[in-house]
Structure formats: structure tokens, C-alpha cells
Design a protein around this motif. Structure first.
Motif, mmCIF file in Angstrom:
data_model
loop_
_atom_site.group_PDB
_atom_site.id
_atom_site.type_symbol
_atom_site.label_atom_id
_atom_site.label_comp_id
_atom_site.label_asym_id
_atom_site.label_seq_id
_atom_site.Cartn_x
_atom_site.Cartn_y
_atom_site.Cartn_z
ATOM 1 N N GLU A 88 12.666 7.571 -0.039
ATOM 2 C CA GLU A 88 12.105 8.298 -1.094
ATOM 3 C C GLU A 88 10.989 9.161 -0.643
ATOM 4 O O GLU A 88 10.651 10.414 -0.935
ATOM 5 C CB GLU A 88 11.359 7.162 -2.017
ATOM 6 C CG GLU A 88 10.684 7.622 -3.347
ATOM 7 C CD GLU A 88 10.295 6.573 -4.243
ATOM 8 O OE1 GLU A 88 9.324 6.968 -5.035
ATOM 9 O OE2 GLU A 88 10.520 5.558 -3.954
ATOM 10 N N ILE A 89 10.032 8.647 0.408
ATOM 11 C CA ILE A 89 8.860 9.350 1.196
ATOM 12 C C ILE A 89 9.638 10.795 1.889
ATOM 13 O O ILE A 89 9.079 11.833 1.593
ATOM 14 C CB ILE A 89 8.214 8.458 2.028
ATOM 15 C CG1 ILE A 89 7.598 7.495 1.584
ATOM 16 C CG2 ILE A 89 7.152 9.606 2.608
ATOM 17 C CD1 ILE A 89 6.941 6.535 2.302
ATOM 18 N N VAL A 106 7.303 0.653 8.951
ATOM 19 C CA VAL A 106 7.468 -0.221 7.707
ATOM 20 C C VAL A 106 8.225 0.626 6.735
ATOM 21 O O VAL A 106 9.056 0.147 6.132
ATOM 22 C CB VAL A 106 6.061 -0.639 7.276
ATOM 23 C CG1 VAL A 106 6.280 -1.472 6.114
ATOM 24 C CG2 VAL A 106 5.340 -1.416 8.454
ATOM 25 N N ALA A 107 7.887 1.759 6.384
ATOM 26 C CA ALA A 107 8.633 2.623 5.519
ATOM 27 C C ALA A 107 9.913 2.677 5.785
ATOM 28 O O ALA A 107 10.953 2.549 4.827
ATOM 29 C CB ALA A 107 8.065 4.009 5.220
ATOM 30 N N GLU A 108 10.280 2.868 7.098
ATOM 31 C CA GLU A 108 11.629 2.685 7.500
ATOM 32 C C GLU A 108 12.404 1.203 7.181
ATOM 33 O O GLU A 108 13.496 1.230 6.640
ATOM 34 C CB GLU A 108 11.900 2.945 9.030
ATOM 35 C CG GLU A 108 13.263 2.874 9.872
ATOM 36 C CD GLU A 108 13.986 4.251 9.765
ATOM 37 O OE1 GLU A 108 13.281 5.253 9.549
ATOM 38 O OE2 GLU A 108 15.162 4.078 9.921
ATOM 39 N N ASN A 158 23.473 10.846 0.900
ATOM 40 C CA ASN A 158 23.212 11.812 -0.168
ATOM 41 C C ASN A 158 22.173 12.872 0.496
ATOM 42 O O ASN A 158 21.815 13.837 -0.040
ATOM 43 C CB ASN A 158 22.451 10.973 -0.988
ATOM 44 C CG ASN A 158 23.291 10.602 -1.890
ATOM 45 O OD1 ASN A 158 24.408 10.801 -2.387
ATOM 46 N ND2 ASN A 158 22.763 9.090 -2.521
ATOM 47 N N LEU A 159 21.996 12.704 1.919
ATOM 48 C CA LEU A 159 20.853 13.616 2.461
ATOM 49 C C LEU A 159 21.331 15.131 2.409
ATOM 50 O O LEU A 159 20.465 16.015 1.845
ATOM 51 C CB LEU A 159 20.808 13.388 4.210
ATOM 52 C CG LEU A 159 19.791 14.250 4.793
ATOM 53 C CD1 LEU A 159 18.507 14.027 4.361
ATOM 54 C CD2 LEU A 159 20.006 14.033 6.287
ATOM 55 N N ALA A 160 22.525 15.728 2.541
ATOM 56 C CA ALA A 160 22.959 16.933 2.636
ATOM 57 C C ALA A 160 22.759 17.207 0.970
ATOM 58 O O ALA A 160 22.189 18.654 0.703
ATOM 59 C CB ALA A 160 24.173 17.180 3.082
ATOM 60 N N GLU A 161 23.175 16.476 0.064
ATOM 61 C CA GLU A 161 23.246 17.067 -1.265
ATOM 62 C C GLU A 161 21.664 17.246 -1.847
ATOM 63 O O GLU A 161 21.508 18.103 -2.457
ATOM 64 C CB GLU A 161 23.780 15.799 -2.213
ATOM 65 C CG GLU A 161 25.315 15.973 -1.985
ATOM 66 C CD GLU A 161 25.777 15.249 -0.880
ATOM 67 O OE1 GLU A 161 25.018 14.641 -0.045
ATOM 68 O OE2 GLU A 161 27.030 15.518 -0.635
ATOM 69 N N VAL A 162 20.836 16.208 -1.333
ATOM 70 C CA VAL A 162 19.368 16.265 -1.441
ATOM 71 C C VAL A 162 18.956 17.887 -1.121
ATOM 72 O O VAL A 162 18.056 18.584 -1.785
ATOM 73 C CB VAL A 162 18.557 15.366 -0.927
ATOM 74 C CG1 VAL A 162 17.171 15.610 -0.902
ATOM 75 C CG2 VAL A 162 18.774 14.008 -1.860
ATOM 76 N N HIS A 210 0.690 -1.160 -0.174
ATOM 77 C CA HIS A 210 0.066 0.046 0.121
ATOM 78 C C HIS A 210 0.920 1.242 0.161
ATOM 79 O O HIS A 210 0.445 2.241 -0.595
ATOM 80 C CB HIS A 210 -0.954 0.035 1.158
ATOM 81 C CG HIS A 210 -2.114 -0.944 0.858
ATOM 82 N ND1 HIS A 210 -2.671 -1.638 2.116
ATOM 83 C CD2 HIS A 210 -2.689 -1.378 -0.145
ATOM 84 C CE1 HIS A 210 -3.786 -2.227 1.558
ATOM 85 N NE2 HIS A 210 -3.753 -2.275 0.144
ATOM 86 N N LEU A 211 2.055 1.178 0.600
ATOM 87 C CA LEU A 211 2.965 2.308 0.706
ATOM 88 C C LEU A 211 3.545 2.697 -0.675
ATOM 89 O O LEU A 211 3.503 3.823 -0.980
ATOM 90 C CB LEU A 211 4.128 2.109 1.545
ATOM 91 C CG LEU A 211 3.848 2.445 3.139
ATOM 92 C CD1 LEU A 211 5.279 2.147 3.875
ATOM 93 C CD2 LEU A 211 3.504 3.630 3.312
ATOM 94 N N ARG A 212 3.668 1.650 -1.482
ATOM 95 C CA ARG A 212 4.354 1.899 -2.811
ATOM 96 C C ARG A 212 3.009 2.507 -3.585
ATOM 97 O O ARG A 212 3.389 3.543 -4.503
ATOM 98 C CB ARG A 212 4.625 0.699 -3.447
ATOM 99 C CG ARG A 212 5.942 -0.088 -3.076
ATOM 100 C CD ARG A 212 6.222 -1.287 -3.671
ATOM 101 N NE ARG A 212 7.269 -2.082 -2.944
ATOM 102 C CZ ARG A 212 8.684 -1.902 -2.614
ATOM 103 N NH1 ARG A 212 8.960 -0.838 -3.172
ATOM 104 N NH2 ARG A 212 9.317 -2.575 -1.853
ATOM 105 N N GLU A 213 1.934 2.084 -3.403
ATOM 106 C CA GLU A 213 0.847 2.670 -4.178
ATOM 107 C C GLU A 213 0.626 4.016 -3.639
ATOM 108 O O GLU A 213 0.594 5.031 -4.311
ATOM 109 C CB GLU A 213 -0.485 1.803 -3.930
ATOM 110 C CG GLU A 213 -1.689 2.180 -4.554
ATOM 111 C CD GLU A 213 -2.880 1.480 -3.882
ATOM 112 O OE1 GLU A 213 -2.819 0.187 -3.987
ATOM 113 O OE2 GLU A 213 -3.747 1.987 -3.425
ATOM 114 N N ALA A 214 0.675 4.241 -2.465
ATOM 115 C CA ALA A 214 0.556 5.720 -1.561
ATOM 116 C C ALA A 214 1.461 6.630 -2.468
ATOM 117 O O ALA A 214 1.210 7.916 -2.680
ATOM 118 C CB ALA A 214 0.753 5.582 -0.460
ATOM 119 N N ILE A 215 2.888 6.346 -2.584
ATOM 120 C CA ILE A 215 3.853 7.111 -3.315
ATOM 121 C C ILE A 215 3.589 7.456 -4.846
ATOM 122 O O ILE A 215 3.472 8.535 -5.184
ATOM 123 C CB ILE A 215 5.239 6.522 -3.273
ATOM 124 C CG1 ILE A 215 5.807 6.264 -1.801
ATOM 125 C CG2 ILE A 215 6.070 7.322 -4.214
ATOM 126 C CD1 ILE A 215 7.078 5.390 -1.718
#
Ligand code: C2E
Ligand code: CA
Ligand code: CA
Ligand code: CA
Length: 278
Positions: free
Chosen positions: A88-89, A79-81, A126-130, A29-34
Motif C-alpha cells: 500500500e505504501i 516492518v512494512a515489508e 499487480n505491480l505492472a498494472e498499477v 504506527h505505520l497503519r496510522e501513518a498511512i
């Protein structure tokens, strides 16, 4: 005893099976939610109780299912974690929050936005770059962006954590320790991390003024935070007694249902920058 052991085993294996099934279901459902854009950010005001002015907002993730039901973050973020979908979220959250700041800027509202980072996001190289890219593209001011992390995220690989914090700080953003007091870190330990703000966990606030122990703890956290030059925010403030107590102890930044629950952006505008009456 043996039979009982077997029953116990079956009992747990059944449970685990159900838990695994639920997890798989949430994951699909999370994939669908994205894909279907079912996430929305809600915003809870952060108030300066000296002036009753909204100085910023905390962004809180909401998942709205097609049937209109809202799934609370604590049911799906784990679950996302564990599936890695949180990266992505989480990137979408950073975009959305920075677009929010930039809209506020164009309305002339000088407010901060606080974003909760998950452990997986925080360890992402990649967090800081994002963040840098999103700041550039949205025109949001870096000094209006606050990242909330928990003590436990600092506990594992401290050198890596410090490197990540420094990389983020290099962008000009503010760093905050969420749920402060629930982890195991001491303030002297915290001193090693380049953070700017502490958020006192709601569990210490909710029983004020009935629980004098909690009052002592909160007063001590405020006093020490001040000595360390950290800004201090109380979360989960629901009553006027709690506001009085915090004011008397020189903690002036608060969030909580007393002022407002988290709301959709369109429901904020009758609130923001109007001095709230208590
Ligand atoms: P948190 O970061 O500690 O957020 C505060 C939670 O307390 C929010 O619940 C908020 O709605 C609730 N709250 C605020 N004021 C009051 C109050 O006066 N009384 C009471 N009883 N509750 C209050 P929410 O939105 O359900 O979020 C729960 C947790 O889920 C958050 O705890 C945070 O750990 C996580 N979370 C929420 N949004 C995000 C996100 O965008 N990313 C990540 N990684 N985690 C998130
Ligand atoms: Ca938070
Ligand atoms: Ca990096
Ligand atoms: Ca918190």
C-alpha cells in the motif's frame, strides 16, 4: 553450562520479546501513518558530471511523525515489508513520484525519477498494472520512470523475476540494479535480466581514493557495465577526489552529498537545472 544455557535462553527470549513488541508498535504506527498521511518523498539529484546538470532524482521515503521527528526508512521499511503494508505504501510512492514527474514536465524540466522497489512489491503480480494506471492518470512519461531493484530480488525465482521485469519494460520504464556489487550475482548472470542501469554501491565509493582495492573494483564495474551497454551510476559520492576518479574512469552519472542530500520538493527548485558549481 546448563545454568548458563538457561540464562542465555532467557536473555534471547527477552530480546526477541522486545523486538516483537517494537515491531508490533511500529506496525500500529505505520497503519496510522498511512491513514494520517505522514509519509513524504524526498528527492536526491542525479547529476551528469560532464555538465553538472541535474538529469533526474531518486525518491527516498521519509516518515514524519506528528511531533516533527523523522524516522529513517531502514527503521520501518523492514516492518512494512514483513507485514505487507509496503504494498500500500509502495503504491502511494508510485503515485507521488509520477505526480512529481508530471509537475516537472509542466515546468519544462525533462528529468527522470527513480523509485526503490521492495522485494514484496517486486513479486506483486499487480505491480505492472498499477504502474500502467498511474502513468495514464498522471500523464507522467514512462521513459522518465526508473525502478531500482536489488540483486537479491533477482536471485530467488529467476523466471518470475524475468517475467516481471519484462512486463515493466513493456510499459517503457527503465530498470536499474541498486547497491550493485553487494550481492552475489556476476555480470554474466545479470545479462539474463533486461536491465538498463547499474548503481555502484556506496560502500565501494566511500573510501576512494584511500582504498586502492575499491578503486580497482569500481573501475572494473564501470568497464564491464560499458561492455554490456548498461548505464552506470555511482552513489554516495561525497568528495571532489571521488568525482575526479569517476570522471577519469568514464562514469559520469553520480549521486551523493557532494552535490546534495535528499531534499523536500520545495527545496529543490533553487537547485534543479541550474548547473551546479564545483
Ligand atoms: P538506497 O536506495 O541505497 O538509498 C541511498 C541511501 O544513501 C539514502 O538513505 C540516501 O539518503 C543515502 N545517501 C545518498 N547520498 C549519500 C552520501 O553521499 N553519503 C551517505 N552517507 N549517504 C548517502 P535513506 O534515504 O536513509 O534510505 C536508505 C534505504 O532505505 C535506501 O537505500 C533504500 O534501500 C530504502 N528506501 C528508501 N526509500 C525507499 C522507498 O521509497 N521504497 C523502498 N522500498 N525502499 C526505500
Ligand atoms: Ca536506491
Ligand atoms: Ca502482472
Ligand atoms: Ca543504493
Amino acid at each position: 553450562a546448563k545454568a548458563r544455557g538457561r540464562n542465555t535462553y532467557h536473555f534471547f527470549s527477552q530480546d526477541l520479546n522486545d523486538a516483537a513488541k517494537e515491531k508490533l508498535q511500529i506496525e500500529n504506527h505505520l497503519r496510522e501513518a498511512i491513514r494520517e498521511h505522514q509519509f513524504v518523498l524526498y528527492y536526491q539529484p542525479k547529476i551528469d558530471i560532464r555538465t553538472n546538470v541535474v538529469i533526474g532524482y531518486e525518491a527516498l521515503l521519509r516518515w514524519v511523525r506528528p511531533d516533527g521527528s523523522m524516522i529513517p526508512p531502514l527503521r520501518f521499511i523492514p516492518v512494512a515489508e514483513s507485514t505487507g503494508l509496503i504494498v500500500e505504501i509502495g503504491e502511494w510512492i508510485i503515485w507521488e513520484a509520477c505526480r512529481f514527474i508530471s509537475r516537472q514536465q509542466s515546468r519544462g524540466h525533462d528529468v527522470t525519477i527513480s523509485i526503490n522497489l521492495s522485494a514484496r512489491q517486486f513479486t506483486d503480480q499487480n505491480l505492472a498494472e498499477v504502474v500502467e494506471r498511474v502513468l495514464q492518470r498522471t500523464g507522467a512519461r514512462a521513459d522518465k520512470l526508473i525502478f531500482e531493484i536489488t540483486e537479491s530480488m533477482l536471485m530467488g525465482d529467476t523466471d518470475a523475476a524475468i517475467a516481471q521485469l519484462n512486463e515493466l519494460k513493456g510499459l517503457g520504464v527503465t530498470l536499474s540494479i541498486d547497491d550493485f556489487g553487494t550481492g552475489y550475482s556476476s555480470l554474466s548472470y545479470l545479462k539474463r535480466f533486461p536491465v538498463d542501469e547499474l548503481k555502484i554501491d556506496r560502500s565501494f565509493v566511500k573510501d576512494i581514493p584511500a582504498d586502492t582495492n575499491d578503486m580497482d573494483i569500481v573501475a572494473a564495474i564501470i568497464a564491464m557495465a560499458q561492455k554490456m551497454n548498461l548505464r552506470v551510476v555511482a552513489e554516495g559520492v561525497e568528495t571532489i577526489e571521488q568525482i575526479e576518479f569517476l570522471k577519469n574512469n568514464a562514469c559520469y552519472l553520480v549521486q551523493g552529498y557532494y552535490f546534495s542530500m535528499p531534499r523536500a520538493e520545495q527545496d529543490l527548485y533553487n537547485l534543479s537545472y541550474q548547473p551546479l558549481l564545483i
